[in-house]
Design an enzyme around this catalytic site. Structure first.
Site, PDB file in Angstrom:
ATOM      1  CB  CYS A   2      37.057  36.632  38.778  1.00  0.00           C
ATOM      2  SG  CYS A   2      35.661  35.608  38.263  1.00  0.00           S
ATOM      3  N   GLY A  31      33.883  41.253  41.594  1.00  0.00           N
ATOM      4  CA  GLY A  31      33.048  40.067  41.757  1.00  0.00           C
ATOM      5  C   GLY A  31      32.399  40.044  43.119  1.00  0.00           C
ATOM      6  CG  ASN A 105      39.673  38.063  35.623  1.00  0.00           C
ATOM      7  OD1 ASN A 105      38.498  37.942  35.309  1.00  0.00           O
ATOM      8  ND2 ASN A 105      40.360  39.176  35.405  1.00  0.00           N
ATOM      9  N   GLY A 106      38.798  35.286  33.681  1.00  0.00           N
ATOM     10  CA  GLY A 106      38.717  35.246  32.226  1.00  0.00           C
ATOM     11  C   GLY A 106      37.766  34.177  31.745  1.00  0.00           C
ATOM     12  CE1 TYR A 260      29.914  49.188  35.615  1.00  0.00           C
ATOM     13  CE2 TYR A 260      30.971  47.044  35.555  1.00  0.00           C
ATOM     14  CZ  TYR A 260      29.989  47.876  36.044  1.00  0.00           C
ATOM     15  OH  TYR A 260      29.096  47.415  36.965  1.00  0.00           O
TER      16      TYR A 260
END
Length: 534
Positions: A2, A31, A105-106, A260
Site C-alpha cells: 500500500c 495500490g 502498509n505491511g 518492482y
C-alpha cells in the site's frame, strides 16, 4: 503493498486535502484497489472520503473541498490481508481515546493472536479482517491505558513502544490524533519504507510523511529522512520529535521494493531505486553471458514496461545488443501483478500490452522483466512475442526465482501458485513457453542494492530464500496463510457478495448517504473527535 501519506500544514486555514490527493496519485503504483483521505478541521472534527477504485475515481473537486483542515492522512490500498470490501478502505478511525486515524502498509504475522487478545482483555471489537484496523486498536488501547484526559508526546511514545512489543511483522504506519498532530512509525526491522520531509512556508514549516521520497520531492519538501527501524516521529505545529523506541532489530528492508514496487525516481533507505536497477541490469548481463555464451544468437533486447526498462537498457549496453521497445503499454490498465485472480491477470496482460510485430518478426528476442511470480503474465508475454513472429524467445528476470510466500505485505501467499515452486529453470521455461529462462543470482541482486548503501548489511529476501527476519513464521502459519489467501480463497470470498448481499449493501449505503445529504454533508462524513475527549 500500500501507499501511505500524512501532512501537517503550518497554516490550519489551508486545506491539506489537495496535496494529499496529489501525493496519493504519485503513490498509485503501490495500490489500485481503494483510496481514502481523512482530514482534521476546526476543534478536532474529522472529515473522510474513501472508497474502492483509483485515486481519480474516488475523489473529485467537490468532495476534496469538503475535506476541511490543515492536517490529514491518506492511503492507497492493495489488499493482502482481509478482502477488497469497500469497508476495508483506509484510513481507519476510532473515537476513543482522543480520536485517532491510522493508515498502514505491511502485514502482521501474529494478527489472529492479537485479535483474540484485544477482544478478551480490551473489549475492542474489530469490524473487518484488516490488520490495519487491528494495529489502530492496539495503539488506541495502549494510549487509553494511560488514563489521561489530555494527550502528551511521552504517552504516544509509550503506546507505540508497547505496540512494537506486541506486534510481529513488517509495517510502516502514519497516524493522526484529532487536534494534536501526525505520527509516523516503522517496524523494528524497517521492512516497509517510510520517510518524511520539511517545507518552509510563510507561517512556519509544513511536514509530510510518505511511503516514497518522490512525493516529497514533487511537493517541494526537503531535508528528506527515512524513519529508522523501531523509531517513531511525532509532528505538531510546535515541534517535531523523533525517538528510537526499540533496538532489537537492524535495518532489513524488503528488497522487492527495489526490484518492482517503488518508482525509479524514489530514494529508499539511502538507495536510489534507479541506480540499483541499472546495477541489476549490469549483473543480469553477466548471467546472460554465463548461460548463453558470449556468442549468443540474441538479436534484440526488449523490456516489459515499465519497471524493467532501466535494467534492460543497461543489460543491452553491456551485451552490445540492440535495445528496442517491442511492447506498447496501455497506461489506463492497472498493474497486473496486484490484480486478484489468475483469470483477470491473464486477460489484463493482453489489454495492457500490445506487441509490435516489426520488432519481433524473424528475430531471437531476449525479453527482460523485473520478476516472474505466478508466471501468468510471463506466459502471455512470451506467447505475444511468438504471435508477433519471434523465432526464439529468451526470458530474463531481474530477480531470482520466487519460491516462498511473502508474509510482510506482498501478495505472494500460496507456494503452489508460484511458477518456480518445485520447478527448475528448464521446467519454468517450459511452463511459460520460453526457449530459456535466465534468473538473477540472489547475491548479485543484494550487491546491486548494497552498493549504494554499504551500511545495510542485510535485506528481507524471504520470497527467494524463505528466511523470515521477524521470526514467528511457522509451517502452520504458512499453511493457514495459503489457505486464506490463495486465488481460490479470494474467489470464494468474492462470490459471497451475492446480488442479495450487494442489494442490501447498496440500500444501506443509499440510506446513509441520504441521511448525510439531508444534514448538509453530501457524502463526506464528518466525525466529531475533539482533542482531549474520550
Amino acid at each position: 503493498m500500500c501507499g501511505i501519506i500524512a501532512l501537517l500544514l503550518s497554516n490550519p486555514e489551508i486545506m491539506a486535502s489537495v496535496e494529499l490527493f496529489e501525493g496519493l496519485q504519485m503513490l498509485q503504483h503501490r495500490g489500485q484497489d481503494a483510496a481514502g483521505i481523512v482530514t482534521c478541521g476546526y476543534k478536532g472534527r474529522l472529515y473522510q472520503c474513501k472508497g474502492n477504485g483509483m485515486v481519480r475515481d474516488v475523489f473529485n473537486q467537490e468532495n476534496l473541498q469538503r475535506l476541511v483542515g490543515g492536517l490529514g492522512v491518506g492511503h492507497v490500498r492493495y489488499p493482502t490481508a482481509g478482502s477488497s470490501s469497500n469497508s476495508e478502505a483506509q484510513p481507519f478511525y476510532v473515537n476513543s481515546p482522543y480520536g485517532i486515524v491510522l493508515a498502514h502498509n505491511g502485514n502482521l504475522v501474529n494478527a489472529e493472536e492479537l485479535k483474540n487478545s484485544l477482544d478478551v482483555k480490551a473489549h475492542r471489537h474489530i469490524n473487518t479482517d484488516s490488520d490495519s484496523e487491528l494495529l489502530l486498536n492496539i495503539f488506541a488501547d495502549n494510549l487509553q491505558q494511560t488514563g489521561k484526559f489530555r494527550i502528551y508526546e511521552e504517552d504516544i511514545f509509550t503506546a507505540i513502544k508497547g505496540l512494537y512489543e506486541q506486534c510481529t511483522g513488517g509495517y510502516a504506519c502514519v497516524a493522526m490524533i484529532a487536534g494534536f498532530g501526525i505520527i509516523g512509525f516503522r517496524d523494528p526491522h524497517g521492512i516497509r519504507p517510510i520517510c518524511y520531509g520539511i517545507r518552509r512556508s510563510h507561517e512556519g514549516f509544513d511536514f509530510m510523511f510518505s511511503s516514497e521520497s518522490v512525493v516529497l520531492d514533487a511537493l517541494g519538501f526537503t531535508e528528506i529522512k527515512d524513519i529508522d527501524p523501531g523509531e517513531a516521529v511525532i509532528v505538531t505545529r510546535q515541534a517535531i520529535t523523533r525517538r528510537k523506541l526499540v533496538n532489537w532489530g537492524e535495518l532489513t528492508p524488503c528488497i522487492f521494493e527495489y526490484v518492482y514496487f517503488a518508482r525509479p525516481d524514489s530514494v529508499i533507505n539511502g538507495i536510489s531505486v534507479y541506480r540499483s536497477r541499472l546495477e541489476m541490469g549490469e549483473h543480469l548481463a553477466n548471467q546472460v553471458m554465463k548461460e548463453c555464451g558470449k556468442n549468443s544468437d540474441i538479436d534484440v533486447v526488449i523490456p516489459v514496461p515499465d519497471t524493467s526498462r532501466v535494467a534492460a537498457l543497461q543489460l543491452s549496453h553491456k551485451l552490445k545488443i540492440a535495445y528496442r521497445e517491442g511492447f506498447i503499454k496501455n497506461r489506463y490498465v492497472g498493474r497486473t501483478f496486484i490484480m486478484p485472480g489468475q483469470q483477470m491477470r491473464r486477460k489484463s496482460v493482453r489489454r495492457k500490452l500490445n506487441a509490435m510485430a516489426l520488432e519481433f518478426a524473424d528475430k531471437n528476442v531476449l525479453i527482460v522483466d523485473d520478476s516472474i511470480v505466478r508466471g501468468t503474465t510471463s506466459k502471455e508475454i512470451v506467447q505475444m512475442a511468438r504471435d508477433a513472429g519471434a523465432k526464439k524467445v529468451y526470458f530474463a528476470s531481474c530477480a531470482p526465482p520466487v519460491r516462498c510466500p511473502n508474509v510482510y505485505g506482498i501478495d505472494m501467499p500460496s507456494r503452489r501458485e508460484l511458477v518456480a515452486f518445485n520447478r527448475d529453470n528448464d521446467s519454468i521455461a517450459k511452463e511459460i513457453g520460453a526457449d530459456m529462462v535466465i534468473y538473477q543470482d540472489l547475491n548479485d541482486l543484494i550487491a546491486s542494492c548494497q552498493k549504494f548503501n554499504p551500511h545495510i548489511t542485510s535485506f528481507d529476501c524471504s520470497v527467494f530464500d524463505g528466511q523470515y527476519v521477524t521470526g514467528g513464521v511457522t509451517d502452520e502459519y504458512l499453511a493457514h496463510l495459503e489457505k486464506d489467501r490463495s486465488d481460490l480463497a479470494k474467489s470464494s470470498r468474492e462470490s459471497l457478495q451475492s446480488p442479495d448481499t450487494i442489494g442490501l449493501h447498496n440500500f444501506l449505503h443509499t440510506s446513509s448517504q441520504s441521511y448525510f445529504e439531508r444534514n448538509g454533508w453530501n457524502g463526506v462524513m464528518g466525525v466529531n473527535g475533539v482533542n482531549g475527549s474520550n
